[in-house]
Design a protein around this motif. Structure first.
Motif, PDB file in Angstrom:
ATOM      1  N   VAL A  63       0.840  -1.202   0.000  1.00  0.00           N
ATOM      2  CA  VAL A  63       0.000   0.000   0.000  1.00  0.00           C
ATOM      3  C   VAL A  63       0.875   1.252   0.000  1.00  0.00           C
ATOM      4  CG1 VAL A  63      -1.776   1.287   1.242  1.00  0.00           C
ATOM      5  CG2 VAL A  63      -1.838  -1.226   1.219  1.00  0.00           C
ATOM      6  N   GLN A  64       1.814   1.298   0.908  1.00  0.00           N
ATOM      7  CA  GLN A  64       2.659   2.482   1.057  1.00  0.00           C
ATOM      8  C   GLN A  64       3.514   2.726  -0.177  1.00  0.00           C
ATOM      9  OE1 GLN A  64       4.652   1.330   4.662  1.00  0.00           O
ATOM     10  NE2 GLN A  64       3.076   2.220   5.983  1.00  0.00           N
ATOM     11  N   GLN A  65       4.060   1.648  -0.732  1.00  0.00           N
ATOM     12  CA  GLN A  65       4.934   1.812  -1.893  1.00  0.00           C
ATOM     13  C   GLN A  65       4.154   2.191  -3.149  1.00  0.00           C
ATOM     14  OE1 GLN A  65       8.206   1.976  -1.769  1.00  0.00           O
ATOM     15  NE2 GLN A  65       8.074   1.614   0.441  1.00  0.00           N
ATOM     16  N   LEU A  66       2.906   1.679  -3.299  1.00  0.00           N
ATOM     17  CA  LEU A  66       2.103   2.113  -4.441  1.00  0.00           C
ATOM     18  C   LEU A  66       1.789   3.598  -4.333  1.00  0.00           C
ATOM     19  CD1 LEU A  66       0.517   1.650  -7.025  1.00  0.00           C
ATOM     20  CD2 LEU A  66      -1.456   0.985  -5.630  1.00  0.00           C
ATOM     21  N   GLU A  95      -4.438  -7.689   8.426  1.00  0.00           N
ATOM     22  CA  GLU A  95      -5.200  -6.578   9.007  1.00  0.00           C
ATOM     23  C   GLU A  95      -4.432  -5.265   8.918  1.00  0.00           C
ATOM     24  OE1 GLU A  95      -7.702  -5.352  13.016  1.00  0.00           O
ATOM     25  OE2 GLU A  95      -6.337  -7.057  13.057  1.00  0.00           O
ATOM     26  N   ALA A  96      -3.097  -5.316   9.076  1.00  0.00           N
ATOM     27  CA  ALA A  96      -2.300  -4.096   8.955  1.00  0.00           C
ATOM     28  C   ALA A  96      -2.427  -3.516   7.544  1.00  0.00           C
ATOM     29  CB  ALA A  96      -0.840  -4.368   9.287  1.00  0.00           C
ATOM     30  N   THR A  97      -2.523  -4.395   6.560  1.00  0.00           N
ATOM     31  CA  THR A  97      -2.732  -3.951   5.173  1.00  0.00           C
ATOM     32  C   THR A  97      -4.086  -3.268   5.034  1.00  0.00           C
ATOM     33  OG1 THR A  97      -1.469  -5.911   4.489  1.00  0.00           O
ATOM     34  CG2 THR A  97      -2.627  -4.692   2.766  1.00  0.00           C
ATOM     35  N   GLN A  98      -5.099  -3.850   5.655  1.00  0.00           N
ATOM     36  CA  GLN A  98      -6.439  -3.259   5.629  1.00  0.00           C
ATOM     37  C   GLN A  98      -6.423  -1.856   6.221  1.00  0.00           C
ATOM     38  OE1 GLN A  98      -9.164  -4.625   4.317  1.00  0.00           O
ATOM     39  NE2 GLN A  98     -10.989  -4.168   5.499  1.00  0.00           N
ATOM     40  N   GLN A  99      -5.750  -1.700   7.344  1.00  0.00           N
ATOM     41  CA  GLN A  99      -5.694  -0.401   8.001  1.00  0.00           C
ATOM     42  C   GLN A  99      -4.947   0.613   7.136  1.00  0.00           C
ATOM     43  OE1 GLN A  99      -7.460   0.362  10.704  1.00  0.00           O
ATOM     44  NE2 GLN A  99      -8.205  -1.743  10.587  1.00  0.00           N
ATOM     45  N   ALA A 100      -3.899   0.161   6.457  1.00  0.00           N
ATOM     46  CA  ALA A 100      -3.145   1.056   5.576  1.00  0.00           C
ATOM     47  C   ALA A 100      -4.005   1.522   4.409  1.00  0.00           C
ATOM     48  CB  ALA A 100      -1.890   0.353   5.063  1.00  0.00           C
ATOM     49  N   LEU A 101      -4.837   0.629   3.855  1.00  0.00           N
ATOM     50  CA  LEU A 101      -5.744   1.002   2.771  1.00  0.00           C
ATOM     51  C   LEU A 101      -6.772   2.025   3.248  1.00  0.00           C
ATOM     52  CD1 LEU A 101      -6.372  -2.475   1.087  1.00  0.00           C
ATOM     53  CD2 LEU A 101      -5.313  -0.485   0.000  1.00  0.00           C
ATOM     54  N   VAL A 135      -7.476  -8.007 -12.500  1.00  0.00           N
ATOM     55  CA  VAL A 135      -7.075  -7.938 -11.100  1.00  0.00           C
ATOM     56  C   VAL A 135      -5.611  -7.525 -11.032  1.00  0.00           C
ATOM     57  CG1 VAL A 135      -6.818  -9.186  -8.929  1.00  0.00           C
ATOM     58  CG2 VAL A 135      -8.724  -9.739 -10.468  1.00  0.00           C
ATOM     59  N   LEU A 136      -5.342  -6.431 -10.323  1.00  0.00           N
ATOM     60  CA  LEU A 136      -3.964  -6.011 -10.082  1.00  0.00           C
ATOM     61  C   LEU A 136      -3.516  -6.592  -8.746  1.00  0.00           C
ATOM     62  CD1 LEU A 136      -3.899  -2.230 -11.112  1.00  0.00           C
ATOM     63  CD2 LEU A 136      -3.475  -4.274 -12.492  1.00  0.00           C
ATOM     64  N   LEU A 137      -2.373  -7.225  -8.749  1.00  0.00           N
ATOM     65  CA  LEU A 137      -1.805  -7.799  -7.538  1.00  0.00           C
ATOM     66  C   LEU A 137      -0.616  -6.937  -7.130  1.00  0.00           C
ATOM     67  CD1 LEU A 137      -1.810 -10.026  -5.448  1.00  0.00           C
ATOM     68  CD2 LEU A 137      -0.453 -11.438  -7.007  1.00  0.00           C
ATOM     69  N   ILE A 138      -0.815  -6.114  -6.104  1.00  0.00           N
ATOM     70  CA  ILE A 138       0.201  -5.175  -5.656  1.00  0.00           C
ATOM     71  C   ILE A 138       1.044  -5.884  -4.594  1.00  0.00           C
ATOM     72  CG2 ILE A 138       0.625  -2.806  -4.919  1.00  0.00           C
ATOM     73  CD1 ILE A 138      -1.247  -3.074  -7.341  1.00  0.00           C
ATOM     74  N   LYS A 139       2.335  -6.050  -4.877  1.00  0.00           N
ATOM     75  CA  LYS A 139       3.135  -6.962  -4.082  1.00  0.00           C
ATOM     76  C   LYS A 139       4.600  -6.572  -4.078  1.00  0.00           C
ATOM     77  CE  LYS A 139       3.868 -10.941  -6.283  1.00  0.00           C
ATOM     78  NZ  LYS A 139       5.295 -10.825  -6.713  1.00  0.00           N
ATOM     79  N   TRP A 161       1.943  -6.338  -9.945  1.00  0.00           N
ATOM     80  CA  TRP A 161       2.689  -5.088  -9.866  1.00  0.00           C
ATOM     81  C   TRP A 161       3.666  -5.171  -8.693  1.00  0.00           C
ATOM     82  CZ3 TRP A 161      -0.622  -0.012 -10.557  1.00  0.00           C
ATOM     83  CH2 TRP A 161      -0.985   0.116 -11.905  1.00  0.00           C
ATOM     84  N   PRO A 162       4.898  -5.589  -8.924  1.00  0.00           N
ATOM     85  CA  PRO A 162       5.885  -5.537  -7.838  1.00  0.00           C
ATOM     86  C   PRO A 162       6.325  -4.092  -7.616  1.00  0.00           C
ATOM     87  CG  PRO A 162       6.867  -6.458  -9.836  1.00  0.00           C
ATOM     88  CD  PRO A 162       5.427  -6.186 -10.149  1.00  0.00           C
ATOM     89  N   VAL A 163       6.011  -3.545  -6.448  1.00  0.00           N
ATOM     90  CA  VAL A 163       6.308  -2.134  -6.179  1.00  0.00           C
ATOM     91  C   VAL A 163       7.440  -1.961  -5.168  1.00  0.00           C
ATOM     92  CG1 VAL A 163       4.014  -1.293  -6.795  1.00  0.00           C
ATOM     93  CG2 VAL A 163       4.454  -2.047  -4.444  1.00  0.00           C
ATOM     94  N   TYR A 164       7.981  -3.087  -4.671  1.00  0.00           N
ATOM     95  CA  TYR A 164       9.129  -2.981  -3.774  1.00  0.00           C
ATOM     96  C   TYR A 164       9.930  -4.273  -3.806  1.00  0.00           C
ATOM     97  CZ  TYR A 164       6.255  -5.617  -0.394  1.00  0.00           C
ATOM     98  OH  TYR A 164       5.474  -6.562   0.224  1.00  0.00           O
ATOM     99  N   ARG A 165      11.146  -4.161  -3.346  1.00  0.00           N
ATOM    100  CA  ARG A 165      12.057  -5.301  -3.256  1.00  0.00           C
ATOM    101  C   ARG A 165      12.517  -5.444  -1.803  1.00  0.00           C
ATOM    102  NH1 ARG A 165      15.792  -3.670  -6.883  1.00  0.00           N
ATOM    103  NH2 ARG A 165      14.783  -4.843  -8.570  1.00  0.00           N
TER     104      ARG A 165
END
Length: 264
Positions: A63-66, A95-101, A135-139, A161-165
């Motif tokens: 979420v943050q990197q996108l 759940e942390a991902t949900q909160q970030a969204l 479907v975009l898979l943000i990962k 969509w790999p947005v971080y390493r």
């Protein structure tokens, strides 16, 4: 005895967890085993996002990197009304991902805690036929193919969509041994393993900077993990200490799991 957690969360996420643990009367030693390196979005990211029906985020970092990558690409924050297809929704793993969204204000599906895993998303009745949907898979870069394969099997046009390493943090021997000693000498050391790559990085750091018996000693300690898959993997690797799966995958879940060791 009061447990002390080896806080292995990625760089930039250790402090918030350590503060929450301290507020709950629990000890911790900051020892991030993953550093996050940002990646650029695909060249046609704007056009692809505009036609996506679902966005699946595998982590808070996703979420943050996108959000940051979109700002870099377009020069402005991501605006769902302007940039996303009408009716498109975001789905979270964790759940942390949900909160970030929710913090970003993006249209987010309301999921129960039990649905915060890949398998639960793929098992949803409304996800069994995804023909005609993008479907975009943000990962992060690499990782498991379970979501890609499951979504493709349901007929979706999946675009990862790999947005971080994930990188190994840059420790000196002195920094590592100082953190390790503070944790190992505590009354009740417990290690947090939130991802398999994090476990591999932890092993690598112990091999590189630790003393001869540190690896064997580590495998005898209590561990808190973020999934049954990680717990099974540790068992297969010969982990001998007790292993507890954190539910939900959040600061509150970590604190609750850690407190259980004070009563056992």
């Amino acid at each position: 005895m009061t447990p002390t957690l080896l806080n292995t969360r990625p760089e930039g996420q250790t402090q918030a967890l350590s503060q929450a643990l301290a507020a709950a009367g629990l000890g911790s030693v900051d020892c991030p085993v993953i550093a996050i390196e940002a990646l650029r979005l695909p060249d046609r990211a704007v056009e692809t996002l505009a036609r996506a029906d679902k966005l699946v985020f595998v982590s808070r970092n996703a979420v943050q990197q996108l959000a940051q990558a979109w700002q870099t690409l377009t020069g402005r924050p991501l605006n769902p009304a302007q940039d996303m297809k009408p009716g498109a929704q975001c789905f979270a793993i964790g759940e942390a991902t949900q909160q970030a969204l929710l913090a970003q204000g993006w249209p987010t599906a309301d999921l129960a805690h039990d649905d915060f895993v890949s398998e639960a998303l793929l098992a949803r009745t409304d996800w069994q036929d995804l023909h005609g949907q993008t479907v975009l898979l943000i990962k992060g870069e690499g990782g498991r193919r379970a979501l890609i394969d499951g979504l493709s099997a349901a007929g979706a046009d999946v675009e990862p969509w790999p947005v971080y390493r994930r990188m190994l943090p840059d420790y000196t021997r002195q920094q590592w041994q100082s953190a390790w000693q503070a944790w190992a000498e505590s009354d009740c050391p417990v290690v947090l393993i939130s991802s398999w790559q994090g476990f591999e990085h932890l092993q690598g750091l112990v091999d590189r900077f630790g003393h001869r018996n540190d690896q064997a000693w580590l495998f005898q300690q209590p561990a808190m993990v973020f999934s049954e898959r990680i717990a099974q993997g540790l068992s297969e690797q010969g982990w001998q200490g007790p292993c507890r799966v954190v539910r939900p995958q959040s600061q509150a879940g970590i604190i609750q799991a850690l407190k259980q060791w004070t009563t056992e």
